[in-house]
Scaffold this motif. Structure first.
Motif, PDB file in Angstrom:
ATOM      1  N   ALA A   1       0.825  -1.200   0.000  1.00  0.00           N
ATOM      2  CA  ALA A   1       0.000   0.000   0.000  1.00  0.00           C
ATOM      3  C   ALA A   1       0.866   1.260   0.000  1.00  0.00           C
ATOM      4  CB  ALA A   1      -0.917   0.001   1.218  1.00  0.00           C
ATOM      5  N   LEU A   2       0.350   2.316  -0.609  1.00  0.00           N
ATOM      6  CA  LEU A   2       1.079   3.577  -0.705  1.00  0.00           C
ATOM      7  C   LEU A   2       1.471   4.104   0.672  1.00  0.00           C
ATOM      8  CD1 LEU A   2       2.158   5.963  -2.367  1.00  0.00           C
ATOM      9  CD2 LEU A   2      -0.161   6.940  -2.311  1.00  0.00           C
ATOM     10  N   GLU A   3       0.593   3.973   1.647  1.00  0.00           N
ATOM     11  CA  GLU A   3       0.894   4.431   3.011  1.00  0.00           C
ATOM     12  C   GLU A   3       2.168   3.773   3.534  1.00  0.00           C
ATOM     13  OE1 GLU A   3      -0.898   3.828   7.535  1.00  0.00           O
ATOM     14  OE2 GLU A   3      -1.864   2.897   5.803  1.00  0.00           O
ATOM     15  N   ARG A   4       2.301   2.476   3.271  1.00  0.00           N
ATOM     16  CA  ARG A   4       3.480   1.760   3.750  1.00  0.00           C
ATOM     17  C   ARG A   4       4.714   2.102   2.923  1.00  0.00           C
ATOM     18  NH1 ARG A   4       2.080  -4.408   4.349  1.00  0.00           N
ATOM     19  NH2 ARG A   4       0.627  -4.030   2.654  1.00  0.00           N
ATOM     20  N   GLU A   5       4.548   2.259   1.605  1.00  0.00           N
ATOM     21  CA  GLU A   5       5.689   2.666   0.781  1.00  0.00           C
ATOM     22  C   GLU A   5       6.259   3.986   1.288  1.00  0.00           C
ATOM     23  OE1 GLU A   5       7.288   0.964  -1.291  1.00  0.00           O
ATOM     24  OE2 GLU A   5       6.011  -0.126  -2.716  1.00  0.00           O
ATOM     25  N   ARG A   6       5.385   4.921   1.645  1.00  0.00           N
ATOM     26  CA  ARG A   6       5.861   6.207   2.159  1.00  0.00           C
ATOM     27  C   ARG A   6       6.647   6.023   3.456  1.00  0.00           C
ATOM     28  NH1 ARG A   6      -0.011   8.853   1.368  1.00  0.00           N
ATOM     29  NH2 ARG A   6       0.211   9.714  -0.760  1.00  0.00           N
ATOM     30  N   ALA A   7       6.063   5.311   4.400  1.00  0.00           N
ATOM     31  CA  ALA A   7       6.713   5.143   5.701  1.00  0.00           C
ATOM     32  C   ALA A   7       8.057   4.430   5.578  1.00  0.00           C
ATOM     33  CB  ALA A   7       5.794   4.373   6.644  1.00  0.00           C
ATOM     34  N   LEU A   8       8.122   3.438   4.688  1.00  0.00           N
ATOM     35  CA  LEU A   8       9.344   2.653   4.542  1.00  0.00           C
ATOM     36  C   LEU A   8      10.410   3.349   3.707  1.00  0.00           C
ATOM     37  CD1 LEU A   8       7.756  -0.858   3.960  1.00  0.00           C
ATOM     38  CD2 LEU A   8       8.684   0.070   6.079  1.00  0.00           C
ATOM     39  N   SER A   9      10.078   4.493   3.110  1.00  0.00           N
ATOM     40  CA  SER A   9      11.065   5.197   2.277  1.00  0.00           C
ATOM     41  C   SER A   9      12.057   6.004   3.103  1.00  0.00           C
ATOM     42  CB  SER A   9      10.353   6.125   1.278  1.00  0.00           C
ATOM     43  OG  SER A   9       9.752   7.229   1.944  1.00  0.00           O
ATOM     44  N   ALA A  10      11.800   6.153   4.393  1.00  0.00           N
ATOM     45  CA  ALA A  10      12.745   6.842   5.267  1.00  0.00           C
ATOM     46  C   ALA A  10      13.855   5.887   5.684  1.00  0.00           C
ATOM     47  CB  ALA A  10      12.026   7.374   6.499  1.00  0.00           C
ATOM     48  N   ALA A  11      15.048   6.419   5.900  1.00  0.00           N
ATOM     49  CA  ALA A  11      16.133   5.577   6.400  1.00  0.00           C
ATOM     50  C   ALA A  11      15.808   5.064   7.796  1.00  0.00           C
ATOM     51  CB  ALA A  11      17.444   6.352   6.411  1.00  0.00           C
ATOM     52  N   PHE A  12      15.290   5.953   8.642  1.00  0.00           N
ATOM     53  CA  PHE A  12      14.877   5.594   9.997  1.00  0.00           C
ATOM     54  C   PHE A  12      13.360   5.568  10.027  1.00  0.00           C
ATOM     55  CE2 PHE A  12      13.811   6.133  14.409  1.00  0.00           C
ATOM     56  CZ  PHE A  12      14.811   5.462  15.101  1.00  0.00           C
ATOM     57  N   ILE A  13      12.790   4.405  10.342  1.00  0.00           N
ATOM     58  CA  ILE A  13      11.346   4.209  10.283  1.00  0.00           C
ATOM     59  C   ILE A  13      10.773   4.246  11.694  1.00  0.00           C
ATOM     60  CG2 ILE A  13       9.532   2.584   9.634  1.00  0.00           C
ATOM     61  CD1 ILE A  13      11.532   1.505   7.510  1.00  0.00           C
ATOM     62  N   GLN A  14       9.665   4.943  11.841  1.00  0.00           N
ATOM     63  CA  GLN A  14       9.020   5.019  13.144  1.00  0.00           C
ATOM     64  C   GLN A  14       7.507   5.100  12.961  1.00  0.00           C
ATOM     65  OE1 GLN A  14      10.171   8.344  15.671  1.00  0.00           O
ATOM     66  NE2 GLN A  14       9.972   7.041  17.481  1.00  0.00           N
ATOM     67  N   THR A  15       6.811   4.031  13.279  1.00  0.00           N
ATOM     68  CA  THR A  15       5.350   3.984  13.281  1.00  0.00           C
ATOM     69  C   THR A  15       4.935   3.464  14.658  1.00  0.00           C
ATOM     70  OG1 THR A  15       4.964   1.693  12.591  1.00  0.00           O
ATOM     71  CG2 THR A  15       5.528   3.279  10.849  1.00  0.00           C
ATOM     72  N   PRO A  16       3.658   3.483  14.994  1.00  0.00           N
ATOM     73  CA  PRO A  16       3.261   3.023  16.330  1.00  0.00           C
ATOM     74  C   PRO A  16       3.652   1.584  16.649  1.00  0.00           C
ATOM     75  CG  PRO A  16       1.503   4.316  15.344  1.00  0.00           C
ATOM     76  CD  PRO A  16       2.530   4.109  14.267  1.00  0.00           C
ATOM     77  N   GLU A  17       3.689   0.698  15.658  1.00  0.00           N
ATOM     78  CA  GLU A  17       3.930  -0.719  15.926  1.00  0.00           C
ATOM     79  C   GLU A  17       5.233  -1.251  15.337  1.00  0.00           C
ATOM     80  OE1 GLU A  17       0.468  -2.205  14.047  1.00  0.00           O
ATOM     81  OE2 GLU A  17      -0.770  -2.118  15.848  1.00  0.00           O
ATOM     82  N   TYR A  18       5.806  -0.534  14.410  1.00  0.00           N
ATOM     83  CA  TYR A  18       6.899  -1.062  13.589  1.00  0.00           C
ATOM     84  C   TYR A  18       7.896   0.050  13.320  1.00  0.00           C
ATOM     85  CZ  TYR A  18       9.131  -3.251   9.502  1.00  0.00           C
ATOM     86  OH  TYR A  18      10.024  -3.774   8.624  1.00  0.00           O
ATOM     87  N   GLY A  19       9.188  -0.286  13.372  1.00  0.00           N
ATOM     88  CA  GLY A  19      10.169   0.747  13.065  1.00  0.00           C
ATOM     89  C   GLY A  19      11.590   0.244  13.170  1.00  0.00           C
ATOM     90  N   THR A  20      12.534   1.167  13.124  1.00  0.00           N
ATOM     91  CA  THR A  20      13.948   0.840  13.244  1.00  0.00           C
ATOM     92  C   THR A  20      14.232   0.419  14.682  1.00  0.00           C
ATOM     93  OG1 THR A  20      14.545   2.382  11.479  1.00  0.00           O
ATOM     94  CG2 THR A  20      16.295   1.718  13.001  1.00  0.00           C
ATOM     95  N   ARG A  21      14.694  -0.791  14.851  1.00  0.00           N
ATOM     96  CA  ARG A  21      14.969  -1.347  16.175  1.00  0.00           C
ATOM     97  C   ARG A  21      16.432  -1.209  16.559  1.00  0.00           C
ATOM     98  NH1 ARG A  21      11.546  -5.554  17.840  1.00  0.00           N
ATOM     99  NH2 ARG A  21      12.942  -5.625  19.667  1.00  0.00           N
ATOM    100  N   ALA A  22      17.322  -1.193  15.548  1.00  0.00           N
ATOM    101  CA  ALA A  22      18.752  -1.085  15.844  1.00  0.00           C
ATOM    102  C   ALA A  22      19.462  -0.386  14.699  1.00  0.00           C
ATOM    103  CB  ALA A  22      19.361  -2.467  16.076  1.00  0.00           C
ATOM    104  N   SER A  23      20.398   0.496  15.054  1.00  0.00           N
ATOM    105  CA  SER A  23      21.320   1.103  14.093  1.00  0.00           C
ATOM    106  C   SER A  23      22.725   0.652  14.472  1.00  0.00           C
ATOM    107  CB  SER A  23      21.242   2.630  14.137  1.00  0.00           C
ATOM    108  OG  SER A  23      19.988   3.103  13.697  1.00  0.00           O
ATOM    109  N   THR A  24      23.502   0.242  13.477  1.00  0.00           N
ATOM    110  CA  THR A  24      24.818  -0.338  13.738  1.00  0.00           C
ATOM    111  C   THR A  24      25.867   0.307  12.864  1.00  0.00           C
ATOM    112  OG1 THR A  24      23.721  -2.462  14.182  1.00  0.00           O
ATOM    113  CG2 THR A  24      26.103  -2.499  13.913  1.00  0.00           C
ATOM    114  N   VAL A  25      27.022   0.592  13.447  1.00  0.00           N
ATOM    115  CA  VAL A  25      28.198   1.076  12.721  1.00  0.00           C
ATOM    116  C   VAL A  25      29.328   0.093  12.968  1.00  0.00           C
ATOM    117  CG1 VAL A  25      29.955   2.890  12.587  1.00  0.00           C
ATOM    118  CG2 VAL A  25      27.533   3.511  12.809  1.00  0.00           C
ATOM    119  N   VAL A  26      29.952  -0.380  11.898  1.00  0.00           N
ATOM    120  CA  VAL A  26      31.062  -1.334  11.975  1.00  0.00           C
ATOM    121  C   VAL A  26      32.268  -0.729  11.273  1.00  0.00           C
ATOM    122  CG1 VAL A  26      31.905  -3.606  11.247  1.00  0.00           C
ATOM    123  CG2 VAL A  26      29.510  -3.326  11.959  1.00  0.00           C
TER     124      VAL A  26
END
Length: 257
Positions: A205-230
């Motif tokens: 769905a377009l709503e999800r495509e928009r939300a997932l187009s960010a590098a860092f995702i934040q929605t009420p139930e789903y989002g970026t859980r970990a950021s890692t630098v190696v």
């Protein structure tokens, strides 16, 4: 039905690979998942030479390292269909490679013949000498040339807006091997969504495509859980992990070995 319930884990991974440099490999990565899915933060696994977070639902990981210089990370391939639950967990491929004794080329060659045992994935692996990728849908394993590259939930280097922004940021950083890691984390924390005309068309769905187009995702139930630098040098490795939950930052860890 909640529009997010059919969504699989997402990830965003970018790297700078310069095998002849003092810091051959720099990786920046985000892991996106439901906040409710049980997960352990990055740690050294008991009884195994593995430094990684752990998915407590299926037992594998999304990104990990070994003291020998091995590195592995995986993303799923986004489709509108639900994953087939009877197939094996893709996260086991990360830990399998980290404990293997063969070269990346040998591992990916053997994996190609059984890649259909898993839902579609992209796998990035290195032993410190080679950096290689595998796209399971096409059974294409390949050597990654020196430079900057990225993968998310399509084929390697598919020009999604967030991949373009992240690789551009990484390429424009004068020395990713020496810069303060907070600079690299800033690249992963971008919350800007792409314009509708720039969005990929992956069947969701377009709503999800928009939300997932960010590098860092934040929605009420789903989002970026970990950021890692190696950062892997010729003599060791440094790893930083920042964790997040539905309420925001949830801790930071650093490892050096």
């Amino acid at each position: 039905m909640n529009a997010w319930l059919r969504l699989e884990p997402m990830c965003l991974i970018a790297w700078r690979w310069q095998p002849d440099a003092d810091v051959p490999l720099v990786v920046v990565a985000n892991r996106d998942e439901f906040y409710a899915r049980p997960t352990l933060a990055m740690h050294w696994w008991a009884g195994a030479d593995i430094l990684a977070g752990r998915d407590l639902h299926a037992g594998g990981s999304w990104l990990g390292l070994g003291r020998s210089g091995r590195f592995a990370a995986i993303t799923n391939f986004r489709t509108p269909e639900s994953p087939r639950n009877e197939l094996r967990s893709r996260g086991e491929l990360v830990t399998e490679f980290l404990q293997a004794q063969c070269t990346p080329s040998q591992y990916l060659s053997a994996l190609t013949s059984r890649s259909e045992d898993y839902n579609p994935f992209n796998l990035l692996v290195s032993d410190g000498h080679q950096l290689m990728g595998l796209e399971s849908r096409s059974k294409r394993g390949f050597l990654i040339e020196p430079g900057v590259g990225a993968v998310s939930n399509a084929d390697f280097n598919t020009p999604w807006p967030k991949l373009h922004r992240l690789t551009q940021d990484l390429a424009q950083t004068s020395d990713p091997g020496a810069v303060d890691p907070s600079v690299l984390f800033e690249m992963l924390q971008r919350r800007e969504v792409a314009k509708d005309e720039q969005l990929p068309h992956t069947g969701i769905a377009l709503e999800r495509e928009r939300a997932l187009s960010a590098a860092f995702i934040q929605t009420p139930e789903y989002g970026t859980r970990a950021s890692t630098v190696v950062r892997q040098t010729r003599t060791g490795c440094e790893v930083w992990e920042r964790r997040f939950d539905a309420n925001g930052p949830a801790g930071e860890l650093r490892f050096s070995y």
